[in-house]
Design a protein around this motif. Structure first.
Motif, PDB file in Angstrom:
ATOM      1  N   MET A   1       0.827  -1.203   0.000  1.00 40.03           N
ATOM      2  CA  MET A   1       0.000   0.000   0.000  1.00 40.03           C
ATOM      3  C   MET A   1       0.870   1.266   0.000  1.00 40.03           C
ATOM      4  N   ILE A   2       1.985   1.213   0.706  1.00 36.65           N
ATOM      5  CA  ILE A   2       2.860   2.378   0.812  1.00 36.65           C
ATOM      6  C   ILE A   2       3.736   2.537  -0.427  1.00 36.65           C
TER       7      ILE A   2
ATOM      8  N   GLY B   1       9.819  -5.844   9.525  1.00 35.48           N
ATOM      9  CA  GLY B   1      10.110  -4.453   9.837  1.00 35.48           C
ATOM     10  C   GLY B   1      10.973  -3.789   8.777  1.00 35.48           C
ATOM     11  N   SER B   2      11.962  -4.516   8.263  1.00 36.22           N
ATOM     12  CA  SER B   2      12.838  -3.971   7.222  1.00 36.22           C
ATOM     13  C   SER B   2      12.066  -3.707   5.934  1.00 36.22           C
ATOM     14  N   PHE B   3      11.107  -4.584   5.631  1.00 35.56           N
ATOM     15  CA  PHE B   3      10.291  -4.407   4.427  1.00 35.56           C
ATOM     16  C   PHE B   3       9.464  -3.130   4.523  1.00 35.56           C
TER      17      PHE B   3
ATOM     18  N   ILE C   1       8.645   2.614   3.013  1.00 34.44           N
ATOM     19  CA  ILE C   1       8.484   4.010   3.431  1.00 34.44           C
ATOM     20  C   ILE C   1       9.573   4.881   2.818  1.00 34.44           C
ATOM     21  N   LEU C   2      10.823   4.401   2.846  1.00 33.07           N
ATOM     22  CA  LEU C   2      11.922   5.169   2.270  1.00 33.07           C
ATOM     23  C   LEU C   2      11.745   5.338   0.761  1.00 33.07           C
TER      24      LEU C   2
ATOM     25  N   GLU D   1      10.606   8.934  -3.569  1.00 30.22           N
ATOM     26  CA  GLU D   1       9.797   9.137  -4.778  1.00 30.22           C
ATOM     27  C   GLU D   1       9.096  10.487  -4.725  1.00 30.22           C
ATOM     28  N   MET D   2       8.574  10.839  -3.538  1.00 29.59           N
ATOM     29  CA  MET D   2       7.889  12.114  -3.392  1.00 29.59           C
ATOM     30  C   MET D   2       8.881  13.284  -3.456  1.00 29.59           C
ATOM     31  N   ARG D   3      10.079  13.072  -2.906  1.00 26.30           N
ATOM     32  CA  ARG D   3      11.094  14.135  -2.953  1.00 26.30           C
ATOM     33  C   ARG D   3      11.591  14.341  -4.380  1.00 26.30           C
ATOM     34  N   GLY D   4      11.656  13.231  -5.141  1.00 25.60           N
ATOM     35  CA  GLY D   4      12.139  13.335  -6.516  1.00 25.60           C
ATOM     36  C   GLY D   4      11.132  14.012  -7.419  1.00 25.60           C
TER      37      GLY D   4
END
Length: 255
Positions: free
Chosen positions: A29-30, A239-241, A246-247, A252-255
């Motif tokens: 979803m994220i 948790g790593s997934f 999220i990262l 993607e949003m910053r780019g």
């Protein structure tokens, strides 16, 4: 090989499996792209084949996934307000890239949730799930509500089967065309609902007589909660997934 995989899955703690299912679905979803979800679906289908559930998962994907995907593609691909990049002109409407990708993302996320949760339910007993959640700190009353909710459909199915067999033994026609089955089904609704309510009341009275609501007493359970050496590794992976998704979304949003 398949037996070893089945034993490995069943030996996992139910809480670990539930965390993995939720993290895979929430991660899809994220994640900004729908292709991660479809990649997980491919891995899930292969894994289901190894544990003897490949046919059932394929039926779920075909009977639910294909119609939902086409419906979402039709709505979002043609009429989404997000559409700016046109990839096809059908004459009566134009297919947009943004809406198509959004539809595929919703579809892949729904199917990941559905398939992984289906494998979880088929490889884990409801009683083990609730016992593991209770031992993890969940309130016993909430655990009982979860268990009762999970068991209500199988219990009603058993009731329907018993009543149908009783009616058939008395000469009532319970098979045949749609009209005959409908005539035999509707009289079942009353007895099934009443018997389910009676069972719930009797179960509640039984729990009260055994001290279910007593405070200040540590409860015990007949269900042995299983733990595996792979539980910590799967929790770390889950948790790593989520962190990775999220990262990826953030950059993607910053780019």
């Amino acid at each position: 090989m398949s037996n070893k995989i089945i034993c490995f899955v069943k030996e996992l703690n139910p809480v670990t499996k539930l965390i993995l299912v939720l993290c895979l679905g929430v991660g899809c979803m994220i994640y900004p792209s729908p292709f991660l979800g479809y990649g997980i679906l491919i891995v899930t289908s292969i894994f289901g084949g190894f544990i003897g559930m490949g046919k059932k998962i394929s039926l779920v994907l075909l009977e639910f996934g294909v119609p939902v995907t086409f419906m979402l593609l039709f709505i979002q691909g043609l009429y989404s307000p997000k559409n700016f990049t046109i990839i096809a002109d059908l004459g009566f409407a134009q297919v947009g890239l943004e809406g198509t990708l959004y539809a595929l993302k919703i579809s892949s996320t729904l199917l990941v949730f559905l398939c992984t949760f289906y494998i979880f339910m088929q490889t884990t007993k409801n009683s083990e799930t609730v016992a593991a959640l209770t031992q993890s700190g969940l309130n016993m009353k909430i655990g009982y509500l979860i268990l009762a909710s999970l068991n209500v459909v199988p219990q009603m199915q058993r009731k329907v089967k018993i009543i149908q067999e009783a009616q058939e033994s008395r000469g009532v026609e319970v098979t045949g065309n749609f009209v005959q089955r409908a005539k035999a089904f509707f009289p079942l609704i009353g007895p099934v609902v009443l018997s389910s309510l009676t069972d719930a009341q009797e179960r509640g009275m039984t729990l009260e007589t055994r001290g279910f609501s007593i405070n200040g007493v540590k409860p015990t359970s007949f269900i042995e909660v299983k733990h595996s050496n792979a539980d910590p590794l799967l929790k770390i992976f889950s948790g790593s997934f989520i962190v990775f998704c999220i990262l990826k979304r953030f950059f993607e949003m910053r780019g």
